[in-house]
Each structure stands twice: as structure tokens, then as C-alpha cells.
Design an enzyme around this catalytic site. Structure first.
Site, PDB file in Angstrom:
ATOM      1  N   GLU A 126      -8.458  -9.410  55.292  1.00 30.76           N
ATOM      2  CA  GLU A 126      -7.369  -9.074  54.366  1.00 30.76           C
ATOM      3  C   GLU A 126      -7.726  -7.879  53.498  1.00 30.76           C
ATOM      4  O   GLU A 126      -6.903  -7.008  53.248  1.00 30.76           O
ATOM      5  CB  GLU A 126      -7.033 -10.281  53.481  1.00 30.76           C
TER       6      GLU A 126
ATOM      7  N   ARG B 200       1.236   2.418  45.192  1.00 30.00           N
ATOM      8  CA  ARG B 200       1.835   1.077  45.305  1.00 30.00           C
ATOM      9  C   ARG B 200       3.321   1.280  45.527  1.00 30.00           C
ATOM     10  O   ARG B 200       3.949   2.114  44.849  1.00 30.00           O
ATOM     11  CB  ARG B 200       1.604   0.271  44.029  1.00 30.00           C
TER      12      ARG B 200
ATOM     13  N   HIS C  30      -7.382 -15.909  53.034  1.00 30.35           N
ATOM     14  CA  HIS C  30      -8.429 -15.057  53.618  1.00 30.35           C
ATOM     15  C   HIS C  30      -9.802 -15.442  53.097  1.00 30.35           C
ATOM     16  O   HIS C  30      -9.966 -15.755  51.925  1.00 30.35           O
ATOM     17  CB  HIS C  30      -8.128 -13.569  53.425  1.00 30.35           C
TER      18      HIS C  30
ATOM     19  N   ASP D  99     -12.493 -13.356  53.703  1.00 28.22           N
ATOM     20  CA  ASP D  99     -13.298 -12.159  53.417  1.00 28.22           C
ATOM     21  C   ASP D  99     -13.141 -11.814  51.937  1.00 28.22           C
ATOM     22  O   ASP D  99     -12.175 -12.208  51.291  1.00 28.22           O
ATOM     23  CB  ASP D  99     -12.876 -10.972  54.293  1.00 28.22           C
TER      24      ASP D  99
ATOM     25  N   THR E  94     -26.101  24.380  38.114  1.00 23.51           N
ATOM     26  CA  THR E  94     -24.968  25.305  38.121  1.00 23.51           C
ATOM     27  C   THR E  94     -24.543  25.562  39.557  1.00 23.51           C
ATOM     28  O   THR E  94     -25.219  26.254  40.309  1.00 23.51           O
ATOM     29  CB  THR E  94     -25.376  26.636  37.437  1.00 23.51           C
TER      30      THR E  94
ATOM     31  N   SER F 242      -0.852  -6.381  46.393  1.00 25.08           N
ATOM     32  CA  SER F 242      -0.231  -6.331  47.720  1.00 25.08           C
ATOM     33  C   SER F 242      -0.821  -7.378  48.659  1.00 25.08           C
ATOM     34  O   SER F 242      -2.038  -7.570  48.693  1.00 25.08           O
ATOM     35  CB  SER F 242      -0.461  -4.952  48.350  1.00 25.08           C
TER      36      SER F 242
ATOM     37  N   HIS G 164     -11.819  -8.216  42.409  1.00 26.33           N
ATOM     38  CA  HIS G 164     -12.293  -6.882  42.831  1.00 26.33           C
ATOM     39  C   HIS G 164     -13.237  -6.256  41.798  1.00 26.33           C
ATOM     40  O   HIS G 164     -13.644  -5.112  41.973  1.00 26.33           O
ATOM     41  CB  HIS G 164     -11.136  -5.902  43.114  1.00 26.33           C
TER      42      HIS G 164
HETATM   43  N1  BES Z   1      -5.194 -11.206  46.353  1.00 28.19           N
HETATM   44  C1  BES Z   1      -4.982  -9.805  46.404  1.00 28.19           C
HETATM   45  C2  BES Z   1      -3.548  -9.377  46.141  1.00 28.19           C
HETATM   46  C3  BES Z   1      -2.987  -9.722  44.790  1.00 28.19           C
HETATM   47  C4  BES Z   1      -3.757  -9.750  43.670  1.00 28.19           C
HETATM   48  C5  BES Z   1      -1.665  -9.991  44.688  1.00 28.19           C
HETATM   49  C6  BES Z   1      -3.209 -10.076  42.441  1.00 28.19           C
HETATM   50  C7  BES Z   1      -1.099 -10.275  43.469  1.00 28.19           C
HETATM   51  C8  BES Z   1      -1.877 -10.329  42.345  1.00 28.19           C
HETATM   52  C9  BES Z   1      -5.398  -9.280  47.772  1.00 28.19           C
HETATM   53  O1  BES Z   1      -6.569  -9.870  48.252  1.00 28.19           O
HETATM   54  C10 BES Z   1      -5.654  -7.797  47.664  1.00 28.19           C
HETATM   55  O2  BES Z   1      -6.474  -7.378  46.914  1.00 28.19           O
HETATM   56  N2  BES Z   1      -4.887  -7.000  48.405  1.00 28.19           N
HETATM   57  C11 BES Z   1      -5.078  -5.580  48.450  1.00 28.19           C
HETATM   58  C12 BES Z   1      -4.225  -4.975  49.524  1.00 28.19           C
HETATM   59  C13 BES Z   1      -4.862  -4.790  50.855  1.00 28.19           C
HETATM   60  C14 BES Z   1      -3.932  -4.045  51.775  1.00 28.19           C
HETATM   61  C15 BES Z   1      -6.218  -4.171  50.826  1.00 28.19           C
HETATM   62  C16 BES Z   1      -4.605  -4.927  47.167  1.00 28.19           C
HETATM   63  O3  BES Z   1      -3.619  -5.352  46.562  1.00 28.19           O
HETATM   64  O4  BES Z   1      -5.235  -3.926  46.791  1.00 28.19           O
HETATM   65 ZN    ZN Z   2      -6.771 -11.733  48.095  1.00 29.47          ZN
END
Ligand code: BES
Ligand code: ZN
Length: 457
Positions: free
Chosen positions: A153, A328, A86, A88, A315, A399, A427
Site C-alpha cells: 500500500e 493531492r 495493509h 507493509d 562555493t 489517500s 509516516h
Molecule cells: N493510511 C494512509 C492513508 C490515510 C491516512 C488516509 C490518514 C486518511 C487519513 C495510507 O497508508 C497512506 O499513507 N497512503 C498514502 C498514499 C499511497 C498512494 C502511497 C498517502 O496518503 O500518502
Molecule cells: Zn495506511
């Protein structure tokens, strides 16, 4: 050394310069004002694929962000690998916590610092450069390849599943190859064979019809923020067990073999705590940290708001309280079912002094890759050739819901060939990706394509 491997060694700086160009594009999918940047990132990748003389390269528009697609399938007798990645990225905020600007890639201590460096531009780009290494060094790409690079993604891939369904024939393949995960540790290559699923909810608790003076009304009228906190507290018991009725009904329990495999991994809990500046770990009773973080379901508040949060003290008894809550999931939990169970439970524990509203955001299924799949064996050997270290197999807690969809729609396994590290701060501010692992990633991908035909069952 093959010509393609030599090409990769000779072009390290060029690859890095190109990746920097991609990282400078703030293709944030959650931000609707960034549509132009999304388009730029998609075009950058489209141009990259176009320079490789593949049989077919195409940009597919979707109701959301475009999908970049390429394919080169000249062999009748070789497996077909569908590469997925991905382009993005997550938003960069809070920007003031970045040491260097998020969209100005900076090299420090052998790492590239930038949003998307590891998740997923840097990792996805390894495969584009691996393909280039064959084409530009005059070798045939040793297998049939298809490549799909999506721009949604991070917002749950809303248009990818319909796209795969509509283009099932075009996407026929023997396996999917994804680099969007982490290795078990530095210099420790690993293949991820399990990912968690996700159900993401938003809740609103509404009390009086307006914010009230907390002295005039406090004590006599319900406070929705207090109620929300109490309701959240009822989501888990003191052992960390989620209290939503039916939540665990479809969870496949860990087998003795699963637990032994996890316990055999070289996990250093002290180093883990130290890296996070915490005195103690926390989680569901009866499970190890690795199990809690990868193979057991969770429930977490991601954000909570309401009332007064400005300077000083006002307040006030707020009229509304909100929270974003994610769960999860593990095999075989169904995200839709879990969202429904959550909604029912949330309503059932609400006192009659408030009204509650629950909405569901995106979600996805967990996945497990079959460890006997020949593709995994070729991937393991490719890692070992490049990293000169035995590969580990582990499950991860993040995920990538499309993995389960690939299995369901195309009937194929996914090879999760991650080159990132858990410490890459994906992130988060100061996301990074090791330059050495970017380089080794390209080599591993190319080596995998070389080895794969020998491994076909
Ligand atoms: N690359 C990640 C997923 C990931 C990170 C898998 C570290 C294993 C180890 C992916 O870009 C991501 O952040 N996915 C999201 C899920 C999506 C449905 C928004 C996540 O896991 O929060
Ligand atoms: Zn990713």
C-alpha cells in the site's frame, strides 16, 4: 453482552502481545532489502487466518509482495464484507528522532509506540481479532467475510489492481471494510466518507555539464537550483491557487451542503495550531482549514536536493537540481491527466538555459462514499454502541487509492471505519496507536458484523 464481545474483553492482553509480534517485523515496502521481513509479516497473518478455521485461506504471490487472503462465506442470505488492510509500513527514518526504537513496540501513556502501530498493522489487526472473537467463542461469524491484506500500500499498490481484476469472482462482495484512517478526535468516532487522490512527480533540472566554481562562473552560467526554486514558485499564486493550466477543470466544486457539513464539525483551529507549534495556518484563499486539508487539491514539494549540503561552506554552482512534488487530488480529477498537465506546465516554464526531465511516480483517484449506503448506517451504530457517542461523518486528506478501484472494478462502496487519530504521527517518528482504541476497534468491528444483517436495504 454477546459471547464474542465478552471474548474480546477477556483477551485484551493476548491481542496486544500478538500485535506486538507483528509490529516487531520491519516490513518496509519501500526498502528492497526488507523482502524477508515482508514475507515474515505475510506469514504471520497467514498463520493468524489459518487458526480461524475459515473456508479458505491462501497466500497469493504477486510480482511484488504477497497478498494474504481468507474467506468464510457460509450464509446464502447474509451480506458479504470484504475487509482490506495493509501489512507493509513506511520506513522508520529519521531513526534518531524516535524516543524508543521504531520496531520495538513500547507502551507509554496508554499508547503503543511503533512504526505501523496505527498505519496500518494495528488497525487492520482489529478485524482479524474481531473474526477470532466469533470463531473462538463458539459463535457463527454473522455475515460472509473475505479478507485481503496486502504488502504494497505504501508504494501505491502496484500489484493489487491487477490482482483484483484477475480475481473478480473470488472477491465479489457487497461492501469493503477498511480501517486505515483517523477518527475526528479523541473519543470522537467518525466515518470517513471522502479521501483524496494523488499524483506524485519527480523533476530534474540540469544546467552545466559539471559542478562549477561559483566565483569563476557564478553570474554568467545558470544555476539549476535557483531555476528549480523559481519554477516551484510559479506553481501557485499568492492566493494558493495552483497555476497549472487545466488543473481545476474537473474539480467538483464544494456545494453549500458540503461546506455546511464541514463547518458543523467540532474543529478547534487554535488547538490544531498549538499541536503543530505554528502561529498561523496557510492555504488556498476562500477555504477553511478543514476544507483545505481534505476537500481541496494541493501541490507540495516533498523533498528537494542538489548542490552542496555538507559541513561548512563549499562555493559551488551545482550542475543539477531535483525535487519530488506531490499533488493531492479531489473528485473528479484524473491522476494521469494531472501528471500530464504538470509535465507540460513544468516544461513550459523552464528557461532555455536548462534542460528539464519530469517522471511520474504512483498515483490514484480520490473517492467519496455514498452516505445513504446501508453499510455506513450499520457501521455508525456499531461505533455508537461501543464508544457511546454519536458518530461524525468527515472527509480526510490522505489517500487510499484502492477505494476508487474497488468501486470501479467490484462496483461496491467502502466503509472507512478508522480507529486512528490525526495525532498518531503516521509516516513520522514516534508513530503511536491508543491501546484503548485498538480494543474498541476490535469491539466495533465485531459489533458491525453482528448488526449488519439487520440493516440490509
Ligand atoms: N493510511 C494512509 C492513508 C490515510 C491516512 C488516509 C490518514 C486518511 C487519513 C495510507 O497508508 C497512506 O499513507 N497512503 C498514502 C498514499 C499511497 C498512494 C502511497 C498517502 O496518503 O500518502
Ligand atoms: Zn495506511
Amino acid at each position: 453482552m454477546s459471547k464474542s464481545q465478552a471474548y474480546i474483553d477477556a483477551n485484551q492482553q493476548k491481542f496486544l502481545d500478538e500485535l506486538f509480534e507483528l509490529l516487531r517485523i520491519p516490513s518496509v515496502s519501500t526498502d528492497s532489502t526488507k523482502k524477508g521481513e515482508i514475507q515474515k509479516a505475510a506469514n504471520f497473518l497467514l498463520n493468524q487466518l489459518e487458526s480461524l478455521n475459515l473456508n479458505r485461506v491462501e497466500l497469493f504471490e504477486t510480482p511484488g509482495n504477497p497478498i494474504v487472503y481468507g474467506e468464510h462465506c457460509p450464509h446464502n442470505d447474509k451480506p458479504t464484507v470484504l475487509i482490506y488492510g495493509h501489512y507493509d509500513v513506511q520506513p522508520s527514518d529519521p531513526d534518531d528522532l524516535w524516543d524508543t526504537p521504531a520496531f520495538e513496540p513500547t507502551v507509554k501513556d496508554g499508547n503503543i509506540y511503533a512504526r505501523g502501530a496505527s498505519d496500518d498493522k494495528g488497525q487492520a489487526y482489529t478485524h482479524v481479532k474481531a473474526l477470532e472473537s466469533f470463531v473462538k467463542s463458539g459463535e457463527d461469524i454473522p455475515v460472509n467475510v473475505k479478507i485481503i491484506l496486502e504488502g504494497e500500500e505504501e508504494i501505491g499498490s502496484p500489484n493489487l489492481v491487477p490482482f483484483i481484476n484477475q480475481h473478480k469472482d473470488m472477491l465479489t462482495c457487497d461492501m469493503v471494510l477498511i480501517s486505515d484512517t483517523a477518527m475526528f478526535g479523541k473519543d470522537q468516532p467518525s466515518i470517513t466518507y471522502g479521501l483524496r487522490g494523488l499524483a506524485y512527480m519527480e523533476v530534474e533540472v540540469v544546467g552545466p555539464n559539471r559542478d562549477l566554481h561559483s566565483g569563476v562562473y557564478g553570474g554568467a552560467v545558470e544555476n539549476p537550483l535557483n531555476v528549480l526554486c523559481e519554477m516551484i514558485a510559479k506553481m501557485k499564486d499568492e492566493n494558493g491557487v495552483i497555476q497549472i493550466p487545466g488543473f481545476y477543470d474537473k474539480v467538483i466544486p464544494l456545494t453549500k451542503a458540503d461546506r455546511e457539513a464541514s463547518a458543523a464539525l467540532p474543529f478547534d483551529e487554535e488547538a490544531y495550531k498549538k499541536s503543530l507549534d505554528i502561529e498561523a495556518v496557510h492555504g488556498e484563499k476562500g477555504y477553511t482549514t478543514l476544507e483545505r486539508a481534505s476537500a481541496r487539491p494541493t501541490l507540495d514539494v516533498n523533498g528537494i536536493w542538489g548542490g552542496y549540503t555538507g559541513e561548512g561552506a563549499k562555493t559551488v554552482l551545482p550542475s543539477k537540481a531535483n525535487a519530488k512534488i506531490s499533488m493531492r487530488l479531489v473528485p473528479d480529477q484524473d491522476p494521469k491527466e494531472i501528471a500530464k498537465l504538470f509535465t507540460e506546465y513544468f516544461h513550459s516554464i523552464a528557461p532555455d538555459t536548462v534542460k528539464v526531465k519530469v517522471t511520474e511516480h504512483h498515483g490514484g483517484h480520490a473517492s467519496i462514499t455514498n452516505l445513504d449506503f446501508y453499510g455506513l448506517k450499520a457501521a455508525a451504530k456499531a461505533f455508537e454502541d461501543v464508544f457511546e457517542k454519536e458518530v461524525l461523518f468527515s472527509r480526510e486528506g490522505g489517500s487510499i487509492p484502492i477505494v476508487a478501484d474497488f468501486k470501479k472494478i467490484l462496483g461496491v462502496e467502502s466503509i472507512l471505519m478508522g480507529f486512528g487519530l490525526t495525532s498518531d504521527a503516521i509516516h513520522s517518528p514516534n508513530e503511536k496507536f491508543s491501546i484503548q482504541d485498538f480494543h474498541r476497534g476490535i469491539k466495533t468491528s465485531a459489533r458491525f458484523f453482528e448488526l449488519l444483517p439487520e440493516y440490509v436495504d
